[in-house]
Motif scaffolding. Structure first.
Motif, PDB file in Angstrom:
ATOM      1  N   ALA A  35      -5.215   5.812  16.252  1.00 18.06           N
ATOM      2  CA  ALA A  35      -6.088   4.630  16.196  1.00 18.06           C
ATOM      3  C   ALA A  35      -5.306   3.315  16.323  1.00 18.06           C
ATOM      4  N   GLY A  36      -4.240   3.335  17.118  1.00 17.58           N
ATOM      5  CA  GLY A  36      -3.476   2.120  17.350  1.00 17.58           C
ATOM      6  C   GLY A  36      -2.481   1.761  16.262  1.00 17.58           C
ATOM      7  N   HIS A  37      -2.214   2.680  15.342  1.00 20.90           N
ATOM      8  CA  HIS A  37      -1.285   2.433  14.246  1.00 20.90           C
ATOM      9  C   HIS A  37      -0.296   3.582  14.126  1.00 20.90           C
ATOM     10  N   ARG A  38       0.869   3.292  13.542  1.00 21.20           N
ATOM     11  CA  ARG A  38       1.866   4.322  13.271  1.00 21.20           C
ATOM     12  C   ARG A  38       1.916   4.527  11.764  1.00 21.20           C
ATOM     13  N   PHE A  39       1.753   5.767  11.325  1.00 19.06           N
ATOM     14  CA  PHE A  39       1.713   6.094   9.904  1.00 19.06           C
ATOM     15  C   PHE A  39       2.916   6.931   9.507  1.00 19.06           C
ATOM     16  N   THR A  40       3.373   6.741   8.271  1.00 16.75           N
ATOM     17  CA  THR A  40       4.457   7.524   7.685  1.00 16.75           C
ATOM     18  C   THR A  40       3.972   8.021   6.328  1.00 16.75           C
ATOM     19  N   ARG A  41       4.872   8.694   5.585  1.00 12.51           N
ATOM     20  CA  ARG A  41       4.512   9.148   4.241  1.00 12.51           C
ATOM     21  C   ARG A  41       4.255   7.978   3.307  1.00 12.51           C
ATOM     22  N   GLU A  42       4.888   6.830   3.574  1.00  9.77           N
ATOM     23  CA  GLU A  42       4.697   5.656   2.721  1.00  9.77           C
ATOM     24  C   GLU A  42       3.243   5.194   2.783  1.00  9.77           C
TER      25      GLU A  42
END
Length: 81
Positions: A35-42
């Motif tokens: 959805a246009g975002h980069r996600f990590t565990r944080e």
């Protein structure tokens, strides 16, 4: 702009927060783009008003992401304090 009843509830309780989702990757997944975002565990919160219905669906339906409903503090627009 939030619905009038939601805005009135926030004012009545002295809370200036907006509906959002908190998104992070599931354990074992270092990062993921959706959805246009980069996600990590944080993870991080995104205001629902900043997402389309399709983006919210893409996030919630992705088995590699944990998505929780939450609220985030509303920040005043420029000129408001």
């Amino acid at each position: 702009m939030p619905p009038a009843d939601e805005h009135q509830q926030r004012e009545a309780h002295g809370v200036d927060e907006i509906p959002a989702v908190f998104v992070r990757t599931r354990r074992g997944i270092k990062s993921r783009r959706r959805a246009g975002h980069r996600f990590t565990r944080e993870g991080f919160g995104i205001a629902l008003s900043a997402l389309t219905d399709d983006q919210v669906a893409a996030l919630t339906e992705d088995p590699g992401l944990e998505v929780e409903e939450c609220t985030v503090p509303a920040e005043p627009d420029d000129g408001e304090a």
